[in-house]
Scaffold this active site. Structure first.
Site, PDB file in Angstrom:
ATOM      1  N   ARG A   1      32.772  40.755 -32.525  1.00 29.85           N
ATOM      2  CA  ARG A   1      32.614  39.311 -32.396  1.00 29.85           C
ATOM      3  C   ARG A   1      33.674  38.703 -31.486  1.00 29.85           C
ATOM      4  O   ARG A   1      33.387  37.772 -30.726  1.00 29.85           O
ATOM      5  CB  ARG A   1      32.653  38.661 -33.772  1.00 29.85           C
ATOM      6  CG  ARG A   1      31.401  38.920 -34.589  1.00 29.85           C
ATOM      7  CD  ARG A   1      31.482  38.327 -35.977  1.00 29.85           C
ATOM      8  NE  ARG A   1      30.201  38.477 -36.675  1.00 29.85           N
ATOM      9  CZ  ARG A   1      29.980  38.047 -37.913  1.00 29.85           C
ATOM     10  NH1 ARG A   1      30.942  37.450 -38.595  1.00 29.85           N
ATOM     11  NH2 ARG A   1      28.806  38.214 -38.474  1.00 29.85           N
TER      12      ARG A   1
ATOM     13  N   GLU B   1      24.158  36.277 -36.546  1.00 26.01           N
ATOM     14  CA  GLU B   1      24.243  37.498 -35.741  1.00 26.01           C
ATOM     15  C   GLU B   1      22.965  38.313 -35.828  1.00 26.01           C
ATOM     16  O   GLU B   1      22.687  39.146 -34.969  1.00 26.01           O
ATOM     17  CB  GLU B   1      25.430  38.339 -36.219  1.00 26.01           C
ATOM     18  CG  GLU B   1      25.753  39.512 -35.337  1.00 26.01           C
ATOM     19  CD  GLU B   1      27.162  40.003 -35.559  1.00 26.01           C
ATOM     20  OE1 GLU B   1      27.351  41.227 -35.647  1.00 26.01           O
ATOM     21  OE2 GLU B   1      28.080  39.167 -35.647  1.00 26.01           O
TER      22      GLU B   1
ATOM     23  N   GLN C   1      38.391  34.166 -37.254  1.00 26.67           N
ATOM     24  CA  GLN C   1      37.248  34.651 -36.474  1.00 26.67           C
ATOM     25  C   GLN C   1      36.448  33.486 -35.899  1.00 26.67           C
ATOM     26  O   GLN C   1      36.019  32.589 -36.633  1.00 26.67           O
ATOM     27  CB  GLN C   1      36.331  35.500 -37.341  1.00 26.67           C
ATOM     28  CG  GLN C   1      35.161  36.092 -36.553  1.00 26.67           C
ATOM     29  CD  GLN C   1      34.416  37.128 -37.354  1.00 26.67           C
ATOM     30  OE1 GLN C   1      33.530  36.791 -38.132  1.00 26.67           O
ATOM     31  NE2 GLN C   1      34.780  38.385 -37.185  1.00 26.67           N
TER      32      GLN C   1
ATOM     33  N   HIS D   1      34.585  30.467 -37.821  1.00 22.52           N
ATOM     34  CA  HIS D   1      33.625  30.975 -38.798  1.00 22.52           C
ATOM     35  C   HIS D   1      34.261  31.561 -40.043  1.00 22.52           C
ATOM     36  O   HIS D   1      33.717  31.423 -41.140  1.00 22.52           O
ATOM     37  CB  HIS D   1      32.759  32.044 -38.122  1.00 22.52           C
ATOM     38  CG  HIS D   1      31.716  32.642 -38.997  1.00 22.52           C
ATOM     39  ND1 HIS D   1      30.776  31.878 -39.672  1.00 22.52           N
ATOM     40  CD2 HIS D   1      31.433  33.942 -39.319  1.00 22.52           C
ATOM     41  CE1 HIS D   1      29.966  32.676 -40.352  1.00 22.52           C
ATOM     42  NE2 HIS D   1      30.356  33.924 -40.179  1.00 22.52           N
TER      43      HIS D   1
ATOM     44  N   LEU E   1      26.162  27.899 -37.542  1.00 23.16           N
ATOM     45  CA  LEU E   1      25.943  29.301 -37.211  1.00 23.16           C
ATOM     46  C   LEU E   1      24.511  29.587 -36.770  1.00 23.16           C
ATOM     47  O   LEU E   1      23.551  29.176 -37.415  1.00 23.16           O
ATOM     48  CB  LEU E   1      26.273  30.159 -38.439  1.00 23.16           C
ATOM     49  CG  LEU E   1      26.160  31.672 -38.259  1.00 23.16           C
ATOM     50  CD1 LEU E   1      27.195  32.177 -37.263  1.00 23.16           C
ATOM     51  CD2 LEU E   1      26.340  32.365 -39.606  1.00 23.16           C
TER      52      LEU E   1
ATOM     53  N   HIS F   1      33.083  32.890 -34.349  1.00 23.31           N
ATOM     54  CA  HIS F   1      31.781  33.530 -34.185  1.00 23.31           C
ATOM     55  C   HIS F   1      31.237  33.194 -32.807  1.00 23.31           C
ATOM     56  O   HIS F   1      31.333  32.043 -32.366  1.00 23.31           O
ATOM     57  CB  HIS F   1      30.825  33.040 -35.269  1.00 23.31           C
ATOM     58  CG  HIS F   1      29.637  33.913 -35.469  1.00 23.31           C
ATOM     59  ND1 HIS F   1      28.620  33.986 -34.551  1.00 23.31           N
ATOM     60  CD2 HIS F   1      29.296  34.761 -36.480  1.00 23.31           C
ATOM     61  CE1 HIS F   1      27.695  34.832 -34.984  1.00 23.31           C
ATOM     62  NE2 HIS F   1      28.085  35.324 -36.149  1.00 23.31           N
TER      63      HIS F   1
ATOM     64  N   ARG G   1      36.774  40.517 -38.546  1.00 24.62           N
ATOM     65  CA  ARG G   1      35.852  40.979 -39.582  1.00 24.62           C
ATOM     66  C   ARG G   1      34.584  41.561 -38.993  1.00 24.62           C
ATOM     67  O   ARG G   1      33.969  40.984 -38.104  1.00 24.62           O
ATOM     68  CB  ARG G   1      35.493  39.820 -40.531  1.00 24.62           C
ATOM     69  CG  ARG G   1      34.491  40.237 -41.604  1.00 24.62           C
ATOM     70  CD  ARG G   1      34.276  39.138 -42.617  1.00 24.62           C
ATOM     71  NE  ARG G   1      33.645  37.959 -42.077  1.00 24.62           N
ATOM     72  CZ  ARG G   1      32.344  37.832 -41.821  1.00 24.62           C
ATOM     73  NH1 ARG G   1      31.527  38.862 -42.010  1.00 24.62           N
ATOM     74  NH2 ARG G   1      31.854  36.698 -41.362  1.00 24.62           N
TER      75      ARG G   1
ATOM     76  N   PHE H   1      24.188  45.448 -36.765  1.00 19.45           N
ATOM     77  CA  PHE H   1      25.097  44.313 -36.654  1.00 19.45           C
ATOM     78  C   PHE H   1      26.220  44.721 -35.715  1.00 19.45           C
ATOM     79  O   PHE H   1      26.484  45.916 -35.527  1.00 19.45           O
ATOM     80  CB  PHE H   1      25.661  43.931 -38.035  1.00 19.45           C
ATOM     81  CG  PHE H   1      25.191  42.589 -38.537  1.00 19.45           C
ATOM     82  CD1 PHE H   1      23.892  42.168 -38.379  1.00 19.45           C
ATOM     83  CD2 PHE H   1      26.071  41.739 -39.195  1.00 19.45           C
ATOM     84  CE1 PHE H   1      23.458  40.940 -38.856  1.00 19.45           C
ATOM     85  CE2 PHE H   1      25.662  40.508 -39.674  1.00 19.45           C
ATOM     86  CZ  PHE H   1      24.350  40.105 -39.503  1.00 19.45           C
TER      87      PHE H   1
END
Length: 593
Positions: A301, A270, A245, A365, A267, A247, A399, A131
């Protein structure tokens, strides 16, 4: 246990008394309830504003972090903590980061024991994937439906323990006097009855606030700021809400197409990039080679989101103001096995994810900020806890992907253990609080219902979301933020003149959401204006560099009008985590090539 009550002020409401009230039925709330039940607390109640098992957790798809070392045995909790602090640009609370990262390997094994359907290696171990911004493969997953599988597992465990649950209850206010919480007031959406639940301990697990933005990954009736707004109103403080955040990969769609329009901003996990997905601009360039040649699509991100925004701004975006995400170089069977929900979603829309790219663009997000809490999740209002996305402290300025689900299970358990040790008794709301707060609030709810006005609640919420997107979005500056605060006052005025349906109606829900969203929106913009630097997800085009003097947290406090702010310095990592930071671990993206 439940009795109707006719108060002296002629306000009718139902009353119920429990020892512990958990508000929110996603992963954080469920895990707190499980911990309480396992420690012998049976006088508890979990309430959710939707049906049982229908919570935003199910939309978290890519994975949950924990340093198991399935593929990379050199990984450990301290390196996980170092990655989290790096990603958070060192305004995280180091103690909370360590609490989460230390505990997660055992929590993953616990979830496995409870039957969670993790994807497996050939040897039968819990599989882990890359990730963004993580030094090693530490994101455990269940295909691309990890959140759904996690919540199913937790709900199943809670049902085994016979945890009481009440669905379709919209909490609108906490019964608190600024020093202590005594319960919560809400509306039963099925019966349309106002309800008071008395409790000696209250856990807020009501989600975050990313849906105050126009383009976001949440459902329209979730993450409107319920939890933070309820806590602020009760006398707790918020922290770091300016850090939102965006995304990198929300769906970019043709809004004139009725089939695609509802998916705008939703979304694209990821995990697509974690399994090797690549980003291209409209000219066919793999543009992350220019922005991040080492970590590429799996950089932080905020870095990837700003790179996409830059490509679009400079005219290299797609028809729908995004870029292309392409995983067609992988075998079709691999895509369908590792990304089943994404594959099915696009297949239903007429696109084969294994053969063609999809358009993506940044989307709101996650709120890194939230309610300020101590090491056990308790606020400065005695008896009031906040866990999961409702709390602040773990994520700092940005995050790390896969840490949200990790935070929910760890701090749900931490708060549950703390509360259980107090052996909570059934709650009672003092008469003075009933008379000064509960009854006027219930009267206000009945006045709000069926009220006349010139503005529809949904339209007011739309205006607020557009305002935040335009004035406090991915790229911000002081002039935009000041103008946004001025316009916020106009939206607040419109909210005073709404045409609202009856108690329990969708119109009534949206009217309540408007109030929550307005509260949190003000803190976001005031904090973003005060923090005149760029750090993580907070990017000021008029102050593009981080300022060492701003390695501080902004706290927000309720005032007679609006909010006031204070700042506090950030703590230092433990020696073990500092050693991991000094070692300079970093993801090597090219292992995926």
């Amino acid at each position: 246990m439940s009795t109707p009550e006719d108060t002296a002020s002629a306000v009718d409401y139902e009353t119920e008394s429990v020892g512990v009230l958990v508000i929110g039925a996603g992963a954080a709330g469920a895990r707190a309830a499980i911990e309480l039940a396992e420690r012998g607390v049976d006088d508890l109640l979990v309430v959710g504003k939707r049906g049982h098992g229908d919570a935003h957790t199910t939309w978290a798809r890519g994975g949950i972090n924990g340093a198991l070392g399935t593929h990379d045995p050199e990984d450990d909790w301290a390196i996980h903590a170092a990655d989290t602090l790096n990603e958070g640009h060192f305004v995280n609370d180091p103690a909370k980061v360590e609490t989460v990262t230390r505990a997660m390997p055992d929590h993953l094994r616990e979830l496995d024991d409870w039957g969670m359907s993790f994807s497996r290696t050939d040897d039968g171990e819990i599989d882990q994937r890359y990730f963004g911004a993580q030094s090693f493969r530490r994101t455990a997953f269940a295909g691309d439906h990890t959140g759904e599988s996690l919540l199913d597992t937790l709900v199943g465990r809670a049902q085994e323990l016979e945890v009481p649950y009440r669905e379709n209850l919209l909490v609108t206010k906490l019964a608190a006097d600024g020093d202590r919480v005594y319960g919560a007031v809400g509306v039963d959406l099925d019966t349309e009855e106002p309800t008071l639940i008395e409790a000696s301990e209250v856990v807020l697990a009501a989600g975050g606030y990313a849906a105050i933005y126009d383009r976001h990954t949440s459902r329209d009736d979730e993450n409107n700021g319920d939890g933070p707004a309820l806590a602020l109103d009760a006398g707790a403080s918020l922290m770091d809400t300016e850090f939102v955040q965006f995304h990198p990969t929300g769906m970019a769609v043709d809004e004139s197409d009725p089939e695609w329009a509802p998916w705008r901003g939703r979304l694209v996990t990821e995990a697509v990039r974690g399994e090797g997905g690549r980003l291209y601009n409209a000219e066919g360039e793999r543009f992350m080679e220019r922005y991040s040649p080492d970590q590429m699509e799996l950089d932080a991100r905020d870095v990837v989101a700003r790179a996409i925004a830059q490509e679009v701004r400079e005219g290299r975006g797609t028809e729908n103001d995004g870029v292309y995400l392409d995983i067609s170089h992988r075998e079709a069977d691999f895509v369908q096995e590792r990304l089943p929900r994404m594959y099915e979603r696009f297949q239903d829309l007429g696109v084969d994810l294994s053969e063609e790219p999809v358009e993506v663009a940044p989307t709101a997000h996650y709120g890194m900020g939230g309610v300020a809490v101590d090491d056990y999740g308790e606020t400065d209002v005695s008896g009031l806890f906040a866990v999961g996305e409702t709390m602040a402290g773990v994520h700092g300025a940005n995050r790390l992907g896969g840490n949200s689900l990790a935070e929910t299970v760890v701090y749900g358990a931490v708060a549950g253990e703390r509360i259980a040790a107090r052996d909570p008794e059934p709650g009672t709301v003092p008469a003075a609080v009933r008379e000064s707060l509960v009854e006027p609030h219930v009267a206000g709810l009945t006045t709000l219902a069926d009220s006349d006005g010139e503005h529809e609640p949904r339209a007011v919420l739309d205006d607020l979301q557009n305002l935040l997107w335009d004035h406090a979005g991915l790229l911000r500056d002081g002039d935009q933020l000041r103008e946004g605060l001025d316009q916020l006052a106009e939206v607040r005025d419109a909210a005073e003149e709404m045409a609202v349906g009856p108690l329990g109606s969708r119109s009534f829900e949206f009217a309540v959401d408007v109030g929550f969203s307005l509260t949190v929106a003000e803190t976001v913009m005031r904090g973003a204006l005060e923090r005149d630097e760029s750090r993580g997800a907070h990017y000021r085009t008029d102050a593009t560099d981080p300022d060492p003097e701003w390695r501080r947290n902004i706290h927000y406090h309720a005032a007679d009008v609006g909010v006031t702010t204070t700042t506090e310095p950030v703590g230092e990592p433990s020696e073990t985590v500092q050693t991991a930071l000094d070692e300079g671990h970093e993801l090597d993206y090219h292992q995926l090539e």
